[in-house]
Design an enzyme around this catalytic site. Structure first.
Site, PDB file in Angstrom:
ATOM      1  N   HIS A 257       0.838  -1.202   0.000  1.00  0.00           N
ATOM      2  CA  HIS A 257       0.000   0.000   0.000  1.00  0.00           C
ATOM      3  C   HIS A 257       0.879   1.261   0.000  1.00  0.00           C
ATOM      4  O   HIS A 257       0.726   2.141  -0.848  1.00  0.00           O
ATOM      5  CB  HIS A 257      -0.909  -0.024   1.238  1.00  0.00           C
ATOM      6  CG  HIS A 257      -1.815   1.159   1.377  1.00  0.00           C
ATOM      7  ND1 HIS A 257      -3.124   1.158   0.966  1.00  0.00           N
ATOM      8  CD2 HIS A 257      -1.589   2.399   1.891  1.00  0.00           C
ATOM      9  CE1 HIS A 257      -3.668   2.335   1.208  1.00  0.00           C
ATOM     10  NE2 HIS A 257      -2.761   3.108   1.775  1.00  0.00           N
ATOM     11  N   GLU A 258       1.806   1.306   0.949  1.00  0.00           N
ATOM     12  CA  GLU A 258       2.672   2.488   1.045  1.00  0.00           C
ATOM     13  C   GLU A 258       3.572   2.602  -0.182  1.00  0.00           C
ATOM     14  O   GLU A 258       3.946   3.713  -0.591  1.00  0.00           O
ATOM     15  CB  GLU A 258       3.498   2.457   2.326  1.00  0.00           C
ATOM     16  CG  GLU A 258       2.681   2.401   3.625  1.00  0.00           C
ATOM     17  CD  GLU A 258       1.608   3.475   3.750  1.00  0.00           C
ATOM     18  OE1 GLU A 258       1.756   4.545   3.142  1.00  0.00           O
ATOM     19  OE2 GLU A 258       0.588   3.218   4.437  1.00  0.00           O
ATOM     20  N   HIS A 261       1.801   4.656  -2.712  1.00  0.00           N
ATOM     21  CA  HIS A 261       2.024   6.090  -2.443  1.00  0.00           C
ATOM     22  C   HIS A 261       3.437   6.493  -2.889  1.00  0.00           C
ATOM     23  O   HIS A 261       3.641   7.559  -3.463  1.00  0.00           O
ATOM     24  CB  HIS A 261       1.923   6.366  -0.937  1.00  0.00           C
ATOM     25  CG  HIS A 261       0.526   6.424  -0.396  1.00  0.00           C
ATOM     26  ND1 HIS A 261      -0.430   7.292  -0.873  1.00  0.00           N
ATOM     27  CD2 HIS A 261      -0.077   5.742   0.616  1.00  0.00           C
ATOM     28  CE1 HIS A 261      -1.563   7.151  -0.186  1.00  0.00           C
ATOM     29  NE2 HIS A 261      -1.380   6.208   0.729  1.00  0.00           N
ATOM     30  N   GLU A 287      -4.394   8.542  -2.526  1.00  0.00           N
ATOM     31  CA  GLU A 287      -4.919   7.270  -2.032  1.00  0.00           C
ATOM     32  C   GLU A 287      -5.266   6.332  -3.200  1.00  0.00           C
ATOM     33  O   GLU A 287      -5.161   5.110  -3.062  1.00  0.00           O
ATOM     34  CB  GLU A 287      -6.152   7.528  -1.157  1.00  0.00           C
ATOM     35  CG  GLU A 287      -6.592   6.349  -0.315  1.00  0.00           C
ATOM     36  CD  GLU A 287      -5.638   6.010   0.834  1.00  0.00           C
ATOM     37  OE1 GLU A 287      -4.702   6.792   1.100  1.00  0.00           O
ATOM     38  OE2 GLU A 287      -5.822   4.942   1.447  1.00  0.00           O
TER      39      GLU A 287
END
Lengths: 496, 496
Positions: A257-258, A261, A287
């Site tokens: 997930h990170e 980003h 996001e």
């Protein structure tokens, strides 16, 4: 050229913000416990200097003069962003800024212990103060830019976002999700992979997957913090995770997930480093990049086919139970990655129930802003909506109810919607990527992420903050934000 | 009160400097390799803002006005320090500052590869430019403060230090040390403790010793970097070391050395946090604190009696050779800790030969400043002095000769003397501490460091920058800096 002055003043401000970003990473990851007060002073002083720079009265004259100069599209968009920050900085009186900073800092600190003790009574008056001051700030911003107070707050997190464009999206989600959740849970399997999984092995696994999807370790790091986040700056991007030795998937998906980003941050346009137009777009777009990576790609079968042998190599070897070679196989990982469960806690929610958590908060915070809901009535309103949306009672359970998130206590109203707008945008962008890239699923299954990441870089990352999220979606997908692809994604993944 | 304005502007500057200190630590310890250019931009921009703050013309008026106000001794000393920084910032024209910054950055980068390739010819013209610009800067500073150009440079590292007070100290050292080295080497034993010593065990050992002597881990950290240093700020003090698996004493003494710096930093006066008068004194005084800890205390028998069982517990257990229980005993550690050897490299030198390395550099850099030595003649002059002082030829060996230290290539002229002045001051302060504290040796042997560290805190650390090093020495030891105690220390340790 007057524009050059704007550019130089924005450059200074950008470097100050870069310093702040690194210091905030350090605070969360490295700083010893006893150094917090001093760090608070340093951050507040630098933030004050940044505020002074962005509200320097000369900026207004420079903006007017530079708009008569011959500027290219990027320069013009940069001036727009500088104006946006200038108006926001000028709109809010300095004593209100200070009052909010003190109130939120006090309330956030109190929240830590009050939440642990399920103590709503103590935090209620503090939250009332924070909400009151936030309404004052929203009114000040709204007057300056001729929008509603809630829209003024939304704009801070997602430039140009308006309640009127959130409503149709959230109304649609709220209409089909509660029943959808029932169906998805009925098909979801309750399995587990027995551990323990040593931290060092999980860390190696995380790094290997980060590198595979395209994280540039020459310009970034992976570390540990209390909550996973992506911090730092474009050319020094630092993501964090935390490790649970009983469940490696928590950290694995947090890292991925990170990394979504981080790829966005690392892909921002070099030529506009430190300028407002070179920054990432709004929080919803940010996001969308993390959720595209985590939800659209990494929790899907193609990715898990690629990842399973890497997971086995990193975490297998010893035998736990009698699952044998299938213990860490793609099927098992997929079943784990796509479990659907009703729960109280937003940050632990799967992608099916998550939007309901957000819509609940959105409905309450818009009502708070308009005066239709008083702070004292939040617990009851929370309970009612949780029963409606997820059939769960939070009566008397503030810890897992209205006190679970720090956002409101920290003065962050208008932030929650961006999580779910990001999820919806992720589906829409990934659908466009599938249409644009031949055999994308196969490429992902082969561990070849360059086509996808290259497409994202060309179409999203390298555009910086030139466009609003809706403008960007129209350019890239031909349509503004809509739920069609998200709904199709959920149906394909959870009902078929 | 006008003083309050000075205080507030100094506070802002102090926080900017705090931010710079943390970012420089991060650059050396955490930053990924590819993020250097961006970090350079950030640091340069913040340093420019700091320069603007400290040379703000209003400061001059505020200083004049505040000196008519009723100030206490600390406030008055604070104004003196603000004036000192203001004069220094105003004296040097901004284009010269920029030219020096560019020249030193280019030269330092070139030095890295040129030193590795023993290539003097390439670096010579670059060093010529740096020295030329440094002379211009020294002249500008000298004119402003009515001192000689070299004294103006000295003052930047050690407030108030003058060549005229260095000369008698260095003359005395140069007169007895060359013969002393012969005697000390004759009595020194060539022994070794066979390894390897795992990094993790060395790190635990370092932390245990740091805690024992008084390092506050609630407000500080230990990490790894290319060269050991003490960075960060008073309430967030970060020291670093590096590990050699064949020789644990390198890292152990580096950690103890940096802990000496750290105790000073952690002991600075809280009430003056961020104000110039609350900062540490000059570099000589700072070095006196690290050398007092490392040389006076930790390489002595009392400390090693305390440390030996801790070292054994951390690093023993497995058997290497047939040394048995004595392998890591206090005697053996002492013999290792007090070896004396002639060598080319300053940073590897023991405390007996070290001053000769410094005096060599001092003689050359004063001659460079006065014009008596040209950059092109440095290699020959270096060789001649090395033969004189230590009987070693550096003919054609630039790598281990005049190119070994980065200082001159980075524009740091006037810095070297502080190392040896610090060693001399350390002996003088430790002699005073022994006289003041009953049974200090026994207390150290028992692992009770509170009497010593408390004495240092009361007499040195808590004074911040109120006094020059000489003033402080007179207050604490009754005498200005002199070689008597240092000489006595060397004789007691190496000849008896």
């Amino acid at each position: 050229m007057t524009y050059a002055r704007l550019h130089e003043s924005a450059r200074k401000l950008g470097e100050l913000n870069n310093a702040l970003a690194m210091l905030m990473w350090d605070e969360a990851v490295m700083m010893p416990a006893g150094s917090g007060n001093g760090r608070g002073e340093t951050l507040a002083t630098l933030a004050g200097m940044a505020h002074d720079l962005s509200s320097d009265p000369s900026i207004e004259d420079w903006i007017d003069a530079s708009l008569n100069e011959s500027l290219d599209a990027w320069q013009r968009a940069n001036v727009d962003q500088i104006r946006r920050a200038y108006i926001a900085a000028k709109a809010v009186p300095k004593d209100l800024v200070v009052a909010i900073s003190k109130a939120t800092s006090k309330t956030e600190q109190c929240w830590r212990t009050a939440r642990a003790e399920n103590d709503w009574r103590t935090i209620e008056p503090l939250l009332e103060e924070v909400v009151g001051l936030t309404i004052q700030r929203a009114d000040a911003l709204a007057q300056m830019s001729n929008v509603t107070p809630y829209d003024a707050l939304l704009d801070e997190y997602e430039p140009g976002l308006k309640q009127s464009s959130i409503d149709p999206v959230f109304d649609d989600l709220a209409s089909f999700l509660p029943a959808f959740v029932d169906d998805a849970i009925a098909r979801s399997s309750e399995i587990a992979i027995p551990g323990p999984f040593p931290v060092a092995a999980q860390e190696r696994l995380g790094r290997e997957l980060m590198s595979a999807v395209g994280f540039d370790f020459e310009r970034g790091r992976l570390d540990v913090s209390h909550h996973p986040f992506c911090g730092g700056i474009a050319d020094d991007t630092r993501i964090t995770t935390r490790y649970n030795e009983d469940d490696f998937l928590e950290s694995m998906f947090a890292v991925l997930h990170e990394t979504g980003h981080a790829l966005y941050q690392q892909g921002l346009p070099d030529a506009w480093r430190g300028q407002p137009v070179g920054a990432a777009g709004g929080m919803a777009l940010h996001e969308s990049q993390s959720l595209l990576m985590e939800m659209q790609v990494c929790r899907g079968d193609d990715f898990l086919r690629f990842a399973a042998p890497i997971v086995s190599r990193a975490l297998g070897g010893d035998s736990h139970g009698d699952l044998g070679a299938d213990r860490l196989g793609a099927d098992r990982l997929g079943a784990m990655a796509r479990r659907v469960r009703r729960g109280f806690i937003r940050v632990d929610a799967d992608e099916v129930t998550y939007p309901l958590h957000v819509i609940l908060r959105y409905q309450l915070e818009t009502a708070l802003l308009s005066g239709d809901l008083q702070v004292g009535d939040i617990p009851t309103a929370w309970h009612d909506k949780m029963v409606d949306f997820l059939g769960l009672s939070t009566e008397g359970n503030f810890h897992d109810g209205c006190m679970q998130d720090v956002h409101w206590f920290a003065g962050l109203i208008g932030y929650f919607p961006t999580y779910t707008l990001g999820a919806v945008a992720a589906a829409q962008l990934f659908a466009a990527a599938r249409a644009a890239i031949d055999g994308l699923g196969q490429r992902i299954g082969d561990g070849d992420f360059e086509p996808l990441v290259g497409w994202l870089r060309d179409n999203v990352h390298s555009e910086g903050r030139r466009f609003t999220t809706n403008e960007l979606l129209e350019r890239v997908t031909g349509r503004p934000l809509e739920t069609k692809d998200f709904r199709a994604h959920l149906e394909a993944r959870y009902l078929s």
